[in-house]
Design an enzyme around this catalytic site. Structure first.
Site, short mmCIF file in Angstrom:
data_model
loop_
_atom_site.label_atom_id
_atom_site.label_comp_id
_atom_site.label_asym_id
_atom_site.label_seq_id
_atom_site.Cartn_x
_atom_site.Cartn_y
_atom_site.Cartn_z
N ASP A 1 36.35 33.61 29.83
CA ASP A 1 35.91 33.93 31.18
C ASP A 1 34.47 34.41 31.17
O ASP A 1 33.86 34.55 32.23
CB ASP A 1 36.81 35.03 31.79
CG ASP A 1 38.01 34.42 32.50
OD1 ASP A 1 38.04 33.19 32.67
OD2 ASP A 1 38.91 35.19 32.88
N CYS B 1 44.11 27.37 30.03
CA CYS B 1 43.33 28.57 30.33
C CYS B 1 44.31 29.74 30.31
O CYS B 1 45.45 29.61 30.72
CB CYS B 1 42.70 28.44 31.72
SG CYS B 1 41.77 29.88 32.24
N ASP C 1 41.63 28.68 42.00
CA ASP C 1 42.63 29.55 42.62
C ASP C 1 42.39 29.72 44.13
O ASP C 1 41.25 29.82 44.57
CB ASP C 1 42.53 30.91 41.92
CG ASP C 1 43.74 31.77 42.14
OD1 ASP C 1 44.60 31.40 42.93
OD2 ASP C 1 43.80 32.84 41.49
N LYS D 1 44.02 22.38 35.99
CA LYS D 1 43.63 23.56 35.22
C LYS D 1 44.86 24.48 35.19
O LYS D 1 45.28 24.99 36.22
CB LYS D 1 42.43 24.27 35.87
CG LYS D 1 42.01 25.52 35.12
CD LYS D 1 40.73 26.12 35.67
CE LYS D 1 40.42 27.48 35.05
NZ LYS D 1 39.30 28.15 35.70
N TRP D 2 45.42 24.65 34.00
CA TRP D 2 46.69 25.38 33.82
C TRP D 2 46.37 26.79 33.33
O TRP D 2 46.09 26.98 32.16
CB TRP D 2 47.55 24.64 32.81
CG TRP D 2 48.91 25.21 32.58
CD1 TRP D 2 49.23 26.43 32.06
CD2 TRP D 2 50.15 24.56 32.84
NE1 TRP D 2 50.58 26.59 32.00
CE2 TRP D 2 51.18 25.44 32.47
CE3 TRP D 2 50.50 23.30 33.37
CZ2 TRP D 2 52.53 25.12 32.58
CZ3 TRP D 2 51.85 22.99 33.48
CH2 TRP D 2 52.84 23.88 33.09
N ASP D 3 46.43 27.74 34.25
CA ASP D 3 46.00 29.10 33.93
C ASP D 3 47.20 29.98 33.59
O ASP D 3 48.37 29.62 33.87
CB ASP D 3 45.26 29.67 35.16
CG ASP D 3 44.24 30.73 34.80
OD1 ASP D 3 44.27 31.24 33.66
OD2 ASP D 3 43.42 31.07 35.67
N MET D 4 46.96 31.13 33.00
CA MET D 4 48.00 32.12 32.73
C MET D 4 47.30 33.47 32.61
O MET D 4 46.60 33.71 31.65
CB MET D 4 48.73 31.81 31.42
CG MET D 4 49.93 32.69 31.23
SD MET D 4 50.36 33.15 29.55
CE MET D 4 48.87 33.62 28.78
#
Ligand code: DGJ
Length: 724
Positions: free
Chosen positions: A546, A524, A365, A474-477
């Site tokens: 995490d 993620c 990020d 990295k596909w975060d939400m």
């Protein structure tokens, strides 16, 4: 007339070791007759249900006295008939009536397995056969098809259900379960995977009691607190003993997985989309397909269940182009820098990472828009050239020149109010027209059910991937869905929103992996908030939690690895004291625990001493030699004398075994017991490297390996055995 409970047709669906038997009663109802290990010979279940004593004060069926549907094991129960238990389907017609009466119409069989349009589902192979049980309610003109596939070789069943409106009036589906099984017993323990952010997927055992039990999510994602999974096991089931039936949903949104024990000690097991806040308008001549449920029956405990799930998902659910691709050793900059980085600091970290042997640099990020903290720029997937000291393309080139591949973090489903995207499209967020939508982590959720949002994301991400040498996403939400409402469907269809969101998400993921078939995607959701079989169909790995503390990871990875392949569990070695819980664990133990999944590093290597860097270098070098077996070997949990304090597991291929063991707290003046192994071929011989001894497999399984005395807390030990 025959006794209506007589089985007039019997269907034995078998895999190599498992069997699912359904039948049709003389009344026309489809019933569950048997779910368990494959029976040695074909037996008739003709009188299974006529043998039942009838209970009192239940409603009669079809005018036949004592024909009590509520006591019978129905394959797909509905509402409004004499079975007053939990239905699997609720559907309302244009009069508002929800009365539904499904009777068996016919059976179709296929030598393959049909795909479920718009939803992820397991692929089929030559060993797969499918039975489609077509049920009908003639009054509603509704056809309900239970599509059950048996994968003979993997010993896995899967089921989804198709509703077809054959009439000329609209129907409203209010509940659409993927799988229902009625057992004529309540003698089970229920197993779920539960927890919270930072402690996902702990095994939770509960003895069944009369009434409701289970887990569900209303969060717009499968969630940290519960996995879309439920199992019923014989009392006393362990990793190596006991019969267990597991059901997992290939879906990433709101779900329910429940067991209901009725008044007469029968258990109804169900899994599907959560009926809470769900409905679907099924217009004339339209169909609706539920997500797929996968069903595994193990005779010998959780290790067998786990082996079947892991192998099936690896072979038939994960993208074939990447499922068996060795996962690179990742260095991720998140816990090393958080948002505070520039080109120089990234390159310095990358150089150190290359020096110790890492292979993939993942920029987390903070690389886009004006994002220097979590309050802005989500949605503006435009590189911050000031922070990156030039273009992203140039940075990637420099990272590649160092000998590292490159990966990038994105959080596509979100938008910050402080972003160009939000300023351009304030109506793209999930919100109704009256309430101020809730901000969480300073972000709104994009309405993924909108095709313009999907198209924007496909275009934007595809452009990023096409213009840059990005090999890993990295596909975060990072938040769940509040204010669930979409402006794209009329008021009476709002119940469709959360499922439409998932269909939109899957469409975007599918478009990207179709265009970029070799792309590795790490799923993620603030860690394991969406670690499920739905996401697994697109991702090469999912960030397990995490919480990067090795000891806290032990129960998290135990539960996650029960179902999902080890190679798909991202697990990183991080700094000590641990950022989340402050614990200090030795590097060896951090490595051994991370190597249970797919190993990466997430710490500031530039702050480490030369000795620490050398130790990491040795750790990675050893991992690379063992990578195949660690990532793709069968993961087996081993018995220990002091469960909870001691943890042991092995990874096994045909010719090698790696045994790992962790002792959490050292106990004074205790004599360690030997570490017994399980699941080895009976007559094999193994050479163990550390002790330079040769062991017979049955000795290893009955007596075990000698264990070192722990030299402190969080002690770990590894044995490497080769078959001779
Ligand atoms: C949550 C993830 O789980 C972390 O690993 C990191 O990517 C942050 N989001 C970034 O915001």
């Amino acid at each position: 007339m025959d006794n209506p409970r007589t089985i007039v047709q019997q269907f034995d669906l078998v895999t190599t070791r498992s069997q699912m038997t359904l039948g049709v009663m003389a009344s026309g109802h489809l019933v569950c007759l048997y779910l368990g290990p494959r029976l040695a010979s074909r037996v008739s279940f003709k009188n299974l249900l006529t043998d039942l004593n009838h209970a009192s004060y239940l409603a009669d069926t079809d005018g036949v006295r004592n024909f009590r549907l509520e006591q019978l094991p129905l394959a797909y129960p509905t509402f409004g008939n004499p079975d007053l238990r939990e239905p699997a389907l609720v559907v309302a017609d244009e009069t508002g009536s929800r009365i539904t009466d499904l009777r068996f119409d016919h059976l179709e069989t296929y030598p393959h397995k049909p795909a479920i349009t718009g939803l992820p589902s397991a692929r089929w192979d030559e060993q797969t056969r499918t039975w489609a049980f077509v049920l009908k309610d003639e009054q509603l003109h509704l056809q309900v098809t239970l599509v059950i596939s048996a994968d003979e070789d993997h010993d896995v069943f899967s089921q989804h259900v198709i509703y077809t409106n054959q009439g000329s009036h609209g129907l409203t589906i209010e509940r659409a379960f993927s799988f229902n099984w009625d057992f004529l017993s309540d003698q089970y323990q229920m197993l779920n995977l539960t927890g919270a952010w930072s402690r996902e997927n702990h095994l939770q055992w509960t003895p069944l009691k009369q009434g409701f039990q289970g887990v569900d999510s209303k969060r717009g994602a499968s969630g940290h607190g519960q996995n879309p999974f439920i199992a019923l096991a014989a009392p006393g089931t362990t990793w190596d003993h006991g019969q267990v039936i597991g059901v997992n949903l290939v879906y990433s949104g709101n779900f329910i997985a429940q067991a209901n024990v009725d008044m007469h000690q029968n258990t109804r097991l169900q899994i599907g989309i959560n009926p809470f806040n769900f409905s679907w308008q099924l217009n004339a001549h339209r169909t609706f397909k539920t997500p797929e449920a996968t069903i595994v029956i193990a005779e010998h405990g959780l290790n067998e269940l786990s082996a079947r799930y892991q192998r099936f998902y690896q072979d038939n659910l994960m993208r074939s182009a990447i499922a068996k691709t060795p996962r690179p050793v990742v260095i991720n900059n998140w816990e090393a820098t958080y948002f505070n980085f520039n080109k120089q600091s990234l390159l310095t970290l990358a150089k150190k990472a290359k020096q110790v042997g890492a292979e993939m640099f993942v920029l987390d990020d903070g690389w886009f828009g004006q994002r220097n903290n979590d309050t802005s720029s989500l949605g503006d997937w435009v590189p911050n050239t000031k922070k990156l000291g030039g273009s992203l393309t140039a940075l990637i080139k420099e990272i590649n020149q160092l000998g590292l591949r490159f990966g990038l973090w994105v959080e596509p489903e979100m938008v910050s109010p402080n972003s160009d995207l939000y300023r351009r499209h304030p109506n793209w967020i999930v919100a109704d027209e009256k309430h101020q939508p809730q901000l969480t982590r300073s972000q709104y959720v994009l309405d993924m059910s909108r095709s313009d949002v999907q198209d924007y994301l496909i275009y934007t991400l595809d452009t990023l991937l096409t213009e840059n040498n990005i090999e890993y996403l990295k596909w975060d939400m990072n938040r769940n869905i509040t204010d669930a409402y979409t402006q794209t469907v009329p008021p009476r269809r709002q119940g469709e929103f959360e499922h439409r969101y998932m269909l939109g998400l899957y469409r975007v993921l599918k478009a990207l992996v179709t265009k970029h078939p070799r792309l590795l995607i790490e799923g993620c959701a603030g860690g394991g908030g969406r670690f499920d079989a739905g996401m697994l169909a697109y991702c090469s790995a999912i960030w397990t939690s995490d919480d990067t503390d090795a000891i806290a990871r032990l129960p998290i990875q135990e539960g996650t690895g029960l179902l999902y392949p080890a190679a798909a569990m991202s697990a990183h070695v991080s700094a000590v004291p641990n950022e989340q819980i402050g614990r200090k664990t030795p590097l060896t133990t951090r490595g051994i625990v991370a190597e249970q999944g797919c190993l990466g590093y997430e710490l500031d290597l530039t702050k480490l001493t030369a000795a620490e860097l050398a130790a990491i270098q040795a750790q990675i070098a050893s991992y690379k030699k063992l990578r195949w077996i660690l990532q793709f070997g069968q993961l087996i949990r081993l018995p220990v004398a002091d469960p909870g304090n001691q943890w042991a597991w092995l990874k096994k291929t045909a010719d090698q075994i790696i045994v790992d063991r962790v002792t959490v707290l050292v106990q004074p003046n205790t004599v360690e017991k030997r570490q017994r192994l399980t699941g080895l071929p009976a007559n094999a011989l193994y050479f163990e490297q550390q002790t330079q001894r040769t062991y017979a497999a049955d000795f290893l399984m009955q007596v075990g390996l000698p264990v070192d005395r722990p030299t402190g807390d969080f002690f770990s030990q590894r044995w490497i055995l080769s078959r001779v």
